[in-house]
Design a protein around this motif. Structure first.
Motif, mmCIF file in Angstrom:
data_model
loop_
_atom_site.group_PDB
_atom_site.id
_atom_site.type_symbol
_atom_site.label_atom_id
_atom_site.label_comp_id
_atom_site.label_asym_id
_atom_site.label_seq_id
_atom_site.Cartn_x
_atom_site.Cartn_y
_atom_site.Cartn_z
ATOM 1 N N GLN A 143 -10.291 -2.613 -1.427
ATOM 2 C CA GLN A 143 -9.922 -2.254 -0.056
ATOM 3 C C GLN A 143 -10.988 -2.722 0.923
ATOM 4 O OE1 GLN A 143 -9.063 2.040 -1.409
ATOM 5 N NE2 GLN A 143 -8.041 1.930 0.574
ATOM 6 N N VAL A 144 -12.246 -2.478 0.569
ATOM 7 C CA VAL A 144 -13.349 -2.852 1.458
ATOM 8 C C VAL A 144 -13.370 -4.360 1.679
ATOM 9 C CG1 VAL A 144 -15.847 -2.851 1.754
ATOM 10 C CG2 VAL A 144 -14.714 -0.833 0.791
ATOM 11 N N SER A 145 -13.255 -5.131 0.598
ATOM 12 C CA SER A 145 -13.286 -6.588 0.753
ATOM 13 C C SER A 145 -12.058 -7.095 1.487
ATOM 14 C CB SER A 145 -13.427 -7.268 -0.612
ATOM 15 O OG SER A 145 -12.343 -6.953 -1.464
ATOM 16 N N ASN A 146 -10.910 -6.466 1.269
ATOM 17 C CA ASN A 146 -9.705 -6.853 1.999
ATOM 18 C C ASN A 146 -9.824 -6.557 3.485
ATOM 19 O OD1 ASN A 146 -8.223 -7.961 -0.092
ATOM 20 N ND2 ASN A 146 -7.200 -6.052 -0.617
ATOM 21 N N GLN A 164 -6.768 -0.512 9.077
ATOM 22 C CA GLN A 164 -6.888 0.177 7.789
ATOM 23 C C GLN A 164 -5.526 0.252 7.112
ATOM 24 O OE1 GLN A 164 -9.872 1.542 6.350
ATOM 25 N NE2 GLN A 164 -8.593 1.693 4.525
ATOM 26 N N GLY A 165 -4.494 0.536 7.885
ATOM 27 C CA GLY A 165 -3.150 0.542 7.318
ATOM 28 C C GLY A 165 -2.769 -0.817 6.758
ATOM 29 N N LEU A 166 -3.163 -1.880 7.448
ATOM 30 C CA LEU A 166 -2.862 -3.232 6.977
ATOM 31 C C LEU A 166 -3.621 -3.567 5.700
ATOM 32 C CD1 LEU A 166 -2.890 -5.137 10.388
ATOM 33 C CD2 LEU A 166 -0.915 -4.850 8.888
ATOM 34 N N LEU A 167 -4.896 -3.214 5.659
ATOM 35 C CA LEU A 167 -5.676 -3.559 4.458
ATOM 36 C C LEU A 167 -5.230 -2.732 3.257
ATOM 37 C CD1 LEU A 167 -8.283 -1.545 3.463
ATOM 38 C CD2 LEU A 167 -9.024 -2.115 5.769
ATOM 39 N N ASP A 168 -4.796 -1.515 3.494
ATOM 40 C CA ASP A 168 -4.262 -0.718 2.387
ATOM 41 C C ASP A 168 -2.963 -1.329 1.870
ATOM 42 O OD1 ASP A 168 -6.379 1.026 2.564
ATOM 43 O OD2 ASP A 168 -5.298 2.544 3.710
ATOM 44 N N ALA A 169 -2.107 -1.781 2.789
ATOM 45 C CA ALA A 169 -0.858 -2.430 2.377
ATOM 46 C C ALA A 169 -1.150 -3.718 1.611
ATOM 47 C CB ALA A 169 0.004 -2.717 3.602
ATOM 48 N N LEU A 170 -2.135 -4.479 2.067
ATOM 49 C CA LEU A 170 -2.504 -5.713 1.373
ATOM 50 C C LEU A 170 -3.010 -5.413 -0.035
ATOM 51 C CD1 LEU A 170 -2.992 -8.781 1.378
ATOM 52 C CD2 LEU A 170 -5.262 -8.320 2.366
ATOM 53 N N THR A 171 -3.816 -4.375 -0.163
ATOM 54 C CA THR A 171 -4.361 -3.999 -1.466
ATOM 55 C C THR A 171 -3.246 -3.596 -2.423
ATOM 56 O OG1 THR A 171 -6.397 -3.245 -0.376
ATOM 57 C CG2 THR A 171 -6.019 -2.504 -2.634
ATOM 58 N N ILE A 172 -2.296 -2.822 -1.932
ATOM 59 C CA ILE A 172 -1.157 -2.421 -2.762
ATOM 60 C C ILE A 172 -0.329 -3.644 -3.148
ATOM 61 C CG2 ILE A 172 1.007 -1.114 -2.794
ATOM 62 C CD1 ILE A 172 -0.387 0.910 -0.890
ATOM 63 N N ARG A 173 -0.105 -4.525 -2.211
ATOM 64 C CA ARG A 173 0.716 -5.716 -2.483
ATOM 65 C C ARG A 173 0.062 -6.610 -3.529
ATOM 66 N NH1 ARG A 173 2.974 -10.137 1.913
ATOM 67 N NH2 ARG A 173 0.854 -10.960 1.762
ATOM 68 N N GLN A 174 -1.249 -6.752 -3.459
ATOM 69 C CA GLN A 174 -1.955 -7.558 -4.456
ATOM 70 C C GLN A 174 -1.814 -6.971 -5.855
ATOM 71 O OE1 GLN A 174 -5.832 -7.435 -2.689
ATOM 72 N NE2 GLN A 174 -5.562 -9.351 -1.568
ATOM 73 N N ALA A 175 -1.827 -5.639 -5.931
ATOM 74 C CA ALA A 175 -1.761 -4.972 -7.236
ATOM 75 C C ALA A 175 -0.352 -4.855 -7.775
ATOM 76 C CB ALA A 175 -2.391 -3.583 -7.130
ATOM 77 N N LYS A 176 0.629 -4.684 -6.867
ATOM 78 C CA LYS A 176 1.984 -4.338 -7.304
ATOM 79 C C LYS A 176 3.054 -5.338 -6.910
ATOM 80 C CE LYS A 176 0.788 -0.493 -9.254
ATOM 81 N NZ LYS A 176 0.931 -0.360 -10.722
ATOM 82 N N GLY A 177 2.677 -6.365 -6.175
ATOM 83 C CA GLY A 177 3.663 -7.346 -5.765
ATOM 84 C C GLY A 177 4.268 -7.022 -4.411
ATOM 85 N N PRO A 178 5.057 -7.961 -3.855
ATOM 86 C CA PRO A 178 5.552 -7.805 -2.484
ATOM 87 C C PRO A 178 6.733 -6.869 -2.316
ATOM 88 C CG PRO A 178 6.316 -9.876 -3.427
ATOM 89 C CD PRO A 178 5.392 -9.273 -4.440
ATOM 90 N N ASP A 179 7.398 -6.478 -3.413
ATOM 91 C CA ASP A 179 8.578 -5.626 -3.307
ATOM 92 C C ASP A 179 8.175 -4.155 -3.340
ATOM 93 O OD1 ASP A 179 11.023 -4.430 -3.313
ATOM 94 O OD2 ASP A 179 11.769 -5.392 -5.139
ATOM 95 N N PHE A 180 8.009 -3.567 -2.162
ATOM 96 C CA PHE A 180 7.587 -2.176 -2.061
ATOM 97 C C PHE A 180 8.725 -1.214 -2.389
ATOM 98 C CE2 PHE A 180 3.906 -4.017 -0.429
ATOM 99 C CZ PHE A 180 2.948 -3.074 -0.073
ATOM 100 N N SER A 181 9.954 -1.718 -2.442
ATOM 101 C CA SER A 181 11.096 -0.835 -2.680
ATOM 102 C C SER A 181 11.073 -0.227 -4.078
ATOM 103 C CB SER A 181 12.403 -1.599 -2.483
ATOM 104 O OG SER A 181 12.590 -2.579 -3.499
ATOM 105 N N LYS A 182 10.278 -0.804 -4.974
ATOM 106 C CA LYS A 182 10.192 -0.306 -6.343
ATOM 107 C C LYS A 182 9.098 0.755 -6.516
ATOM 108 C CE LYS A 182 11.555 -4.847 -8.168
ATOM 109 N NZ LYS A 182 11.109 -5.992 -9.008
ATOM 110 N N LEU A 183 8.332 0.995 -5.479
ATOM 111 C CA LEU A 183 7.114 1.786 -5.629
ATOM 112 C C LEU A 183 7.286 3.249 -5.233
ATOM 113 C CD1 LEU A 183 4.434 -0.675 -4.185
ATOM 114 C CD2 LEU A 183 5.120 -0.354 -6.574
ATOM 115 N N LYS A 184 6.540 4.093 -5.941
ATOM 116 C CA LYS A 184 6.343 5.488 -5.558
ATOM 117 C C LYS A 184 4.882 5.618 -5.133
ATOM 118 C CE LYS A 184 9.625 7.260 -9.047
ATOM 119 N NZ LYS A 184 9.799 5.996 -9.810
ATOM 120 N N VAL A 185 4.659 5.878 -3.862
ATOM 121 C CA VAL A 185 3.306 5.946 -3.309
ATOM 122 C C VAL A 185 3.019 7.377 -2.884
ATOM 123 C CG1 VAL A 185 1.741 5.103 -1.523
ATOM 124 C CG2 VAL A 185 3.445 3.560 -2.516
ATOM 125 N N LEU A 186 1.891 7.905 -3.354
ATOM 126 C CA LEU A 186 1.502 9.289 -3.064
ATOM 127 C C LEU A 186 0.249 9.308 -2.204
ATOM 128 C CD1 LEU A 186 1.507 12.389 -3.498
ATOM 129 C CD2 LEU A 186 0.313 11.983 -5.676
#
Length: 314
Positions: A297-300, A147-169
């Motif tokens: 998320q579900v499909s990922n 689940q942690g992996l699919l959530d990360a994949l979903t975020i990456r698809q939406a926001k790109g691979p650079d997580f350093s720019k993100l604020k995640v709540l």
């Protein structure tokens, strides 16, 4: 961690994302992205696991996780056995370890395990035979790595691979959430710029898992400029434990509505691991709205679980 990796540093079991090397985590995300069309049935299924038998060893109910693992195994050409604790010898007192050993003796190589007890998947992996793989599909409050992996994949698809720019709540019952713990491990490993955690004090953990996070109980304030909002299911038994005063109060303070979402970044996305309590942690308008990635998320989930099964068993 050594239990998860073999002597060459290759993944042998998937039990937790805590301490998982970044390169392995990113490789799984990359692989899932590559085979997503196959995962969704848009291209011919792969045959990388033909002749391999996988068992979903579930001692707790599940819809999304179990179904997606079943579909993932089938898309890879594997044979799948569905273990139901309620109709098995577990009802007669057989232990989870004895169940695993009996199925191993029948030639089962992969075990996808869900269990109510913390550490159950690790215990089975410790005793698994050579060539047997254990995948944690959720144990107690500890971890839910896919689940942690699919959530990360979903975020990456939406926001790109650079997580350093993100604020995640992350919002809600973090204390009792294995999903939240795996999400936090993934977000830290991927170098997320700012991780915020919000919920009533009674539902926030005090075991150090929130180290490095911005923590608070004011949902409106924590939403400001957030790029990703991950809502967690309110587990209703928390009301019985007196940790939540009422569902109405919880929704008033921590329910995500269209009006509240406007505080986040204009292009913010909303995630929820499910099952959703509509009208409690999230409204219909948000769950089904244009910023919701819940169904993605579900499909990922199928793609990630294909990547995990193929990596471990092919």
């Amino acid at each position: 961690m050594t239990l998860q990796l073999d002597s060459d540093g290759h993944l042998r079991h998937l039990l937790t994302l805590d301490g998982l090397p970044r390169e392995i985590l990113v490789r799984l995300l990359d692989r899932a992205g590559q085979i997503r069309d196959t995962a969704l049935g848009r291209t011919c299924k792969r045959n990388s696991l033909v002749g391999t038998t996988i068992c979903t060893l579930f001692f707790e109910p599940s819809t999304r996780t179990r179904s997606s693992f079943q579909i993932a195994a089938q898309r890879l050409g594997a044979d799948i056995i569905n273990f139901e604790a309620s109709t098995s010898s577990a009802r007669k007192g057989e232990t989870a370890l004895d169940t695993l050993r009996n199925l191993e003796a029948m030639g089962v190589r992969g075990f996808v395990v869900r269990h109510a007890e913390d550490g159950a998947a690790e215990m089975l992996a410790t005793h698994a035979g050579e060539g047997t793989t254990v995948i944690n599909a959720g144990d107690g409050r500890s971890a839910h790595p896919t689940q942690g992996l699919l959530d990360a994949l979903t975020i990456r698809q939406a926001k790109g691979p650079d997580f350093s720019k993100l604020k995640v709540l992350i919002v809600g019952d973090v204390k009792h959430s294995r999903v939240a713990r795996s999400d936090l491990h993934a977000l830290h490993t991927l170098g997320t710029g700012e991780i915020r955690v919000c919920g009533p004090q009674s539902l926030l953990p005090d075991d150090g898992v929130l180290k490095g996070c911005v923590v608070g109980d004011d949902f409106d304030a924590m939403l400001e400029d957030a790029d990703v909002v991950m809502m967690l299911r309110l587990q209703r038994e928390r009301m019985e434990e007196g940790l939540v005063s009422s569902l109405d109060d919880y929704h008033r303070d921590y329910g995500l509505t269209v009006q509240r979402l406007r505080r986040a970044a204009a292009d913010a996305v909303v995630l929820h691991p499910g099952p959703i309590n509509r009208g409690i942690e999230i409204t219909d308008e948000v769950a089904d709205g244009p910023q919701s990635l819940v169904l993605r998320q579900v499909s990922n989930g199928v793609a990630i679980r294909m990547a995990v099964l193929e990596t471990l068993l092919a």
